[in-house]
Scaffold this motif. Structure first.
Motif, short mmCIF file in Angstrom:
data_model
loop_
_atom_site.label_atom_id
_atom_site.label_comp_id
_atom_site.label_asym_id
_atom_site.label_seq_id
_atom_site.Cartn_x
_atom_site.Cartn_y
_atom_site.Cartn_z
N ALA A 123 0.84 -1.19 0.00
CA ALA A 123 0.00 0.00 0.00
C ALA A 123 0.87 1.24 0.00
O ALA A 123 1.63 1.47 0.94
CB ALA A 123 -0.92 0.00 1.21
N THR A 124 0.74 2.04 -1.04
CA THR A 124 1.43 3.32 -1.12
C THR A 124 0.39 4.42 -0.98
O THR A 124 -0.51 4.55 -1.82
CB THR A 124 2.18 3.47 -2.45
OG1 THR A 124 3.13 2.42 -2.58
CG2 THR A 124 2.91 4.81 -2.51
N LEU A 125 0.50 5.20 0.09
CA LEU A 125 -0.49 6.23 0.39
C LEU A 125 0.13 7.61 0.19
O LEU A 125 1.21 7.89 0.74
CB LEU A 125 -0.99 6.11 1.83
CG LEU A 125 -1.59 4.77 2.24
CD1 LEU A 125 -0.54 3.91 2.96
CD2 LEU A 125 -2.80 4.95 3.14
N THR A 126 -0.51 8.45 -0.59
CA THR A 126 0.02 9.78 -0.83
C THR A 126 -0.93 10.83 -0.27
O THR A 126 -2.15 10.71 -0.34
CB THR A 126 0.24 10.05 -2.33
OG1 THR A 126 -1.02 10.18 -3.00
CG2 THR A 126 1.05 8.93 -2.97
N THR A 127 -0.34 11.87 0.29
CA THR A 127 -1.07 13.01 0.82
C THR A 127 -0.34 14.27 0.40
O THR A 127 0.74 14.22 -0.21
CB THR A 127 -1.15 12.95 2.36
OG1 THR A 127 0.19 12.98 2.88
CG2 THR A 127 -1.84 11.69 2.85
N ARG A 128 -0.89 15.42 0.76
CA ARG A 128 -0.27 16.69 0.35
C ARG A 128 1.09 16.88 0.99
O ARG A 128 2.02 17.39 0.37
CB ARG A 128 -1.19 17.85 0.71
CG ARG A 128 -0.75 19.19 0.14
CD ARG A 128 -1.81 20.26 0.40
NE ARG A 128 -1.99 20.49 1.83
CZ ARG A 128 -1.29 21.38 2.55
NH1 ARG A 128 -0.33 22.08 1.97
NH2 ARG A 128 -1.54 21.56 3.83
N LEU A 129 1.23 16.47 2.25
CA LEU A 129 2.47 16.66 2.98
C LEU A 129 3.03 15.31 3.44
O LEU A 129 2.26 14.41 3.79
CB LEU A 129 2.24 17.57 4.20
CG LEU A 129 1.71 18.97 3.92
CD1 LEU A 129 1.38 19.66 5.23
CD2 LEU A 129 2.70 19.78 3.09
N GLN A 130 4.35 15.21 3.50
CA GLN A 130 4.97 13.97 3.95
C GLN A 130 4.59 13.65 5.39
O GLN A 130 4.38 12.49 5.74
CB GLN A 130 6.49 14.07 3.82
CG GLN A 130 7.21 12.75 4.06
CD GLN A 130 6.92 11.72 2.98
OE1 GLN A 130 6.94 12.04 1.79
NE2 GLN A 130 6.63 10.49 3.38
N GLU A 131 4.46 14.69 6.23
CA GLU A 131 4.12 14.45 7.63
C GLU A 131 2.69 13.97 7.81
O GLU A 131 2.32 13.51 8.89
CB GLU A 131 4.38 15.71 8.47
CG GLU A 131 3.76 16.97 7.94
CD GLU A 131 4.75 17.80 7.13
OE1 GLU A 131 4.70 19.04 7.27
OE2 GLU A 131 5.54 17.23 6.37
N GLU A 132 1.87 14.09 6.76
CA GLU A 132 0.53 13.50 6.80
C GLU A 132 0.54 12.07 6.30
O GLU A 132 -0.22 11.22 6.77
CB GLU A 132 -0.43 14.33 5.93
CG GLU A 132 -0.64 15.76 6.41
CD GLU A 132 -1.40 16.61 5.40
OE1 GLU A 132 -1.42 16.23 4.19
OE2 GLU A 132 -1.96 17.63 5.79
N ALA A 133 1.41 11.77 5.35
CA ALA A 133 1.48 10.44 4.76
C ALA A 133 2.15 9.43 5.70
O ALA A 133 1.72 8.27 5.78
CB ALA A 133 2.23 10.49 3.43
N ALA A 139 3.65 -1.09 3.68
CA ALA A 139 3.07 0.22 3.35
C ALA A 139 4.16 1.28 3.30
O ALA A 139 5.20 1.15 3.95
CB ALA A 139 2.02 0.61 4.38
N GLU A 140 3.91 2.30 2.51
CA GLU A 140 4.81 3.45 2.43
C GLU A 140 3.98 4.70 2.19
O GLU A 140 2.86 4.64 1.67
CB GLU A 140 5.83 3.26 1.30
CG GLU A 140 5.21 3.10 -0.07
CD GLU A 140 6.23 2.79 -1.15
OE1 GLU A 140 7.41 2.56 -0.82
OE2 GLU A 140 5.84 2.77 -2.33
N GLY A 141 4.52 5.85 2.59
CA GLY A 141 3.83 7.12 2.42
C GLY A 141 4.66 8.09 1.62
O GLY A 141 5.88 8.15 1.77
N LEU A 142 3.98 8.86 0.76
CA LEU A 142 4.67 9.85 -0.08
C LEU A 142 3.84 11.13 -0.13
O LEU A 142 2.62 11.10 0.02
CB LEU A 142 4.86 9.32 -1.50
CG LEU A 142 5.78 8.11 -1.69
CD1 LEU A 142 5.67 7.60 -3.12
CD2 LEU A 142 7.21 8.49 -1.36
#
Length: 218
Positions: free
Chosen positions: A30-40, A54-57
Protein backbone atom coordinates in the motif's frame (compact mmCIF):
# COMPACT_ATOMS: atom_id res chain seq x y z
CA UNK A 1 7.46 -10.67 -9.77
CA UNK A 2 7.21 -8.42 -6.74
CA UNK A 3 4.05 -8.06 -4.67
CA UNK A 4 1.19 -6.19 -6.35
CA UNK A 5 1.18 -2.45 -5.72
CA UNK A 6 -1.78 -0.33 -4.67
CA UNK A 7 -1.24 3.43 -5.01
CA UNK A 8 -3.80 5.90 -3.65
CA UNK A 9 -3.71 9.58 -4.53
CA UNK A 10 -5.39 11.76 -1.94
CA UNK A 11 -5.32 9.42 1.06
CA UNK A 12 -6.72 10.35 4.44
CA UNK A 13 -7.31 8.77 7.84
CA UNK A 14 -10.86 7.70 6.97
CA UNK A 15 -11.84 6.12 3.67
CA UNK A 16 -8.40 6.38 2.08
CA UNK A 17 -6.75 4.47 4.89
CA UNK A 18 -9.55 1.89 5.00
CA UNK A 19 -9.29 1.12 1.29
CA UNK A 20 -5.50 0.92 1.52
CA UNK A 21 -5.89 -1.51 4.41
CA UNK A 22 -8.27 -3.70 2.40
CA UNK A 23 -5.83 -3.94 -0.47
CA UNK A 24 -2.96 -4.60 1.94
CA UNK A 25 -5.01 -7.45 3.37
CA UNK A 26 -5.25 -8.77 -0.18
CA UNK A 27 -1.47 -8.88 -0.49
CA UNK A 28 -0.76 -5.48 -2.01
CA UNK A 29 1.98 -3.10 -1.00
CA UNK A 30 0.00 0.00 0.00
CA UNK A 31 1.43 3.32 -1.12
CA UNK A 32 -0.49 6.23 0.39
CA UNK A 33 0.02 9.78 -0.83
CA UNK A 34 -1.07 13.01 0.82
CA UNK A 35 -0.27 16.69 0.35
CA UNK A 36 2.47 16.66 2.98
CA UNK A 37 4.97 13.97 3.95
CA UNK A 38 4.12 14.45 7.63
CA UNK A 39 0.53 13.50 6.80
CA UNK A 40 1.48 10.44 4.76
CA UNK A 41 3.95 8.94 7.24
CA UNK A 42 1.43 8.27 10.05
CA UNK A 43 -0.98 6.57 7.63
CA UNK A 44 1.74 4.26 6.34
CA UNK A 45 2.96 3.65 9.89
CA UNK A 46 -0.54 2.62 10.98
CA UNK A 47 -0.62 -0.12 8.35
CA UNK A 48 2.97 -1.14 9.03
CA UNK A 49 2.20 -1.56 12.72
CA UNK A 50 -0.71 -3.79 11.74
CA UNK A 51 1.73 -6.04 9.88
CA UNK A 52 1.20 -4.81 6.33
CA UNK A 53 3.67 -3.51 3.76
CA UNK A 54 3.07 0.22 3.35
CA UNK A 55 4.81 3.45 2.43
CA UNK A 56 3.83 7.12 2.42
CA UNK A 57 4.67 9.85 -0.08
CA UNK A 58 3.83 13.53 -0.54
CA UNK A 59 2.26 14.82 -3.76
CA UNK A 60 0.85 18.15 -4.86
CA UNK A 61 -2.29 17.15 -6.73
CA UNK A 62 -2.69 20.69 -8.05
CA UNK A 63 0.61 20.33 -9.95
CA UNK A 64 0.36 17.91 -12.92
CA UNK A 65 4.15 17.60 -13.09
CA UNK A 66 4.37 16.58 -9.45
CA UNK A 67 1.55 14.07 -9.89
CA UNK A 68 3.38 12.53 -12.82
CA UNK A 69 6.68 12.52 -10.93
CA UNK A 70 5.30 10.71 -7.87
CA UNK A 71 3.36 8.13 -9.85
CA UNK A 72 6.34 7.42 -12.08
CA UNK A 73 8.59 7.12 -9.03
CA UNK A 74 6.33 4.46 -7.52
CA UNK A 75 6.12 2.56 -10.78
CA UNK A 76 9.87 2.64 -11.36
CA UNK A 77 10.66 1.70 -7.76
CA UNK A 78 8.46 -1.38 -7.74
CA UNK A 79 8.27 -2.20 -11.43
CA UNK A 80 4.48 -2.21 -11.45
CA UNK A 81 1.29 -0.47 -10.37
CA UNK A 82 -1.62 -2.86 -10.03
CA UNK A 83 -4.28 -0.52 -8.65
CA UNK A 84 -4.15 3.24 -9.12
CA UNK A 85 -6.78 4.74 -6.81
CA UNK A 86 -7.82 8.35 -7.41
CA UNK A 87 -9.47 9.62 -4.24
CA UNK A 88 -9.25 13.45 -4.03
CA UNK A 89 -11.99 16.04 -4.12
CA UNK A 90 -12.30 19.69 -3.17
CA UNK A 91 -15.07 20.97 -0.93
CA UNK A 92 -15.68 24.67 -1.48
CA UNK A 93 -18.69 26.06 0.34
CA UNK A 94 -19.75 28.70 -2.17
CA UNK A 95 -23.11 28.66 -3.90
CA UNK A 96 -23.67 29.44 -7.58
CA UNK A 97 -24.01 33.16 -6.85
CA UNK A 98 -20.62 33.22 -5.10
CA UNK A 99 -18.53 30.67 -7.00
CA UNK A 100 -16.17 32.15 -9.60
CA UNK A 101 -15.02 30.54 -12.81
CA UNK A 102 -11.37 30.34 -11.65
CA UNK A 103 -12.51 28.65 -8.40
CA UNK A 104 -14.65 26.14 -10.29
CA UNK A 105 -11.82 25.29 -12.67
CA UNK A 106 -9.35 25.01 -9.78
CA UNK A 107 -11.61 22.49 -8.03
CA UNK A 108 -12.24 20.46 -11.19
CA UNK A 109 -8.50 20.39 -11.92
CA UNK A 110 -7.96 18.75 -8.53
CA UNK A 111 -11.00 16.48 -8.34
CA UNK A 112 -10.97 15.28 -11.96
CA UNK A 113 -8.13 16.71 -14.03
CA UNK A 114 -5.33 15.31 -11.87
CA UNK A 115 -6.42 11.84 -12.90
CA UNK A 116 -5.00 12.43 -16.39
CA UNK A 117 -1.31 12.93 -15.50
CA UNK A 118 -1.62 10.14 -12.94
CA UNK A 119 -2.79 7.58 -15.51
CA UNK A 120 -0.39 8.83 -18.16
CA UNK A 121 2.57 8.44 -15.81
CA UNK A 122 1.34 5.05 -14.59
CA UNK A 123 0.81 3.68 -18.10
CA UNK A 124 4.26 2.05 -18.53
CA UNK A 125 3.70 0.22 -15.25
CA UNK A 126 0.09 -0.92 -15.77
CA UNK A 127 0.24 -4.52 -16.95
CA UNK A 128 -2.73 -6.56 -18.17
CA UNK A 129 -5.07 -7.03 -15.23
CA UNK A 130 -4.21 -3.72 -13.59
CA UNK A 131 -7.02 -1.41 -12.52
CA UNK A 132 -7.74 2.31 -12.21
CA UNK A 133 -10.13 2.95 -9.32
CA UNK A 134 -11.91 6.27 -8.72
CA UNK A 135 -13.92 7.31 -5.68
CA UNK A 136 -17.24 8.63 -6.93
CA UNK A 137 -20.06 10.37 -5.13
CA UNK A 138 -23.81 10.87 -5.26
CA UNK A 139 -22.94 14.55 -5.70
CA UNK A 140 -22.46 13.75 -9.40
CA UNK A 141 -26.24 13.36 -9.66
CA UNK A 142 -27.45 15.32 -6.63
CA UNK A 143 -25.06 18.22 -6.07
CA UNK A 144 -25.26 20.26 -2.92
CA UNK A 145 -26.44 23.82 -3.63
CA UNK A 146 -24.04 24.96 -0.94
CA UNK A 147 -21.00 23.46 -2.71
CA UNK A 148 -21.80 22.94 -6.39
CA UNK A 149 -18.19 22.54 -7.48
CA UNK A 150 -18.08 19.11 -5.85
CA UNK A 151 -20.90 17.86 -8.05
CA UNK A 152 -19.12 19.15 -11.14
CA UNK A 153 -15.93 17.38 -10.06
CA UNK A 154 -17.68 14.07 -9.50
CA UNK A 155 -19.69 14.23 -12.71
CA UNK A 156 -16.53 15.11 -14.64
CA UNK A 157 -14.39 12.36 -13.17
CA UNK A 158 -17.14 9.77 -13.73
CA UNK A 159 -17.30 10.79 -17.36
CA UNK A 160 -13.51 10.65 -17.63
CA UNK A 161 -13.50 7.11 -16.24
CA UNK A 162 -15.76 6.03 -19.12
CA UNK A 163 -13.21 7.26 -21.63
CA UNK A 164 -10.28 5.80 -19.70
CA UNK A 165 -11.87 2.38 -19.49
CA UNK A 166 -12.68 2.29 -23.21
CA UNK A 167 -9.08 3.22 -24.04
CA UNK A 168 -7.23 1.14 -21.45
CA UNK A 169 -9.14 -2.05 -22.18
CA UNK A 170 -7.01 -2.51 -25.31
CA UNK A 171 -4.10 -3.06 -22.91
CA UNK A 172 -6.04 -5.40 -20.65
CA UNK A 173 -6.38 -2.64 -18.05
CA UNK A 174 -9.79 -1.51 -16.78
CA UNK A 175 -11.07 1.61 -15.01
CA UNK A 176 -14.02 1.94 -12.64
CA UNK A 177 -15.67 4.68 -10.62
CA UNK A 178 -17.40 3.47 -7.47
CA UNK A 179 -20.17 5.94 -6.73
CA UNK A 180 -20.94 6.20 -3.02
CA UNK A 181 -24.64 7.01 -2.82
CA UNK A 182 -24.74 8.08 0.80
CA UNK A 183 -23.10 10.24 3.43
CA UNK A 184 -19.86 8.90 4.87
CA UNK A 185 -20.08 8.06 8.57
CA UNK A 186 -18.10 6.40 11.32
CA UNK A 187 -20.46 3.44 11.63
CA UNK A 188 -22.95 1.55 9.50
CA UNK A 189 -23.06 0.77 5.78
CA UNK A 190 -21.49 4.09 4.79
CA UNK A 191 -18.54 3.79 7.15
CA UNK A 192 -15.10 3.22 5.61
CA UNK A 193 -14.75 -0.59 6.04
CA UNK A 194 -17.82 -1.69 4.00
CA UNK A 195 -17.10 0.91 1.33
CA UNK A 196 -13.52 -0.36 1.15
CA UNK A 197 -14.87 -3.88 0.68
CA UNK A 198 -17.09 -2.65 -2.15
CA UNK A 199 -14.09 -1.05 -3.84
CA UNK A 200 -12.10 -4.26 -3.51
CA UNK A 201 -14.98 -6.17 -5.07
CA UNK A 202 -15.33 -3.64 -7.89
CA UNK A 203 -11.74 -4.05 -9.07
CA UNK A 204 -11.71 -7.82 -8.49
CA UNK A 205 -14.35 -8.50 -11.16
CA UNK A 206 -13.33 -10.39 -14.31
CA UNK A 207 -13.35 -8.52 -17.59
CA UNK A 208 -16.43 -10.43 -18.75
CA UNK A 209 -18.45 -8.81 -15.94
CA UNK A 210 -16.83 -5.39 -16.18
CA UNK A 211 -18.64 -2.07 -16.13
CA UNK A 212 -16.88 1.28 -15.71
CA UNK A 213 -19.37 2.42 -13.08
CA UNK A 214 -20.48 0.71 -9.87
CA UNK A 215 -23.03 2.16 -7.47
CA UNK A 216 -22.58 1.57 -3.77
CA UNK A 217 -25.95 2.02 -2.07
CA UNK A 218 -25.03 0.61 1.31
Amino acid sequence: MSSPVYLVLGAGPGLGLAVARRFAQGGHLATLTTRLQEEADPLARTLSEEGYAAEGLAVDLTDPDDVARVVATVGERHGRIDVLHFNPSAWREKNVFELTVPELLEDVALGAGALLPAVQAALPHLHAGARVLVTGSAAADKPSPAAPSLGVQKAAVRNLVTSLDATLRERGVRAVAVQINGVLGKEGPFSPPPIAEAMWSAVSRPDDDWTPHVAYDG
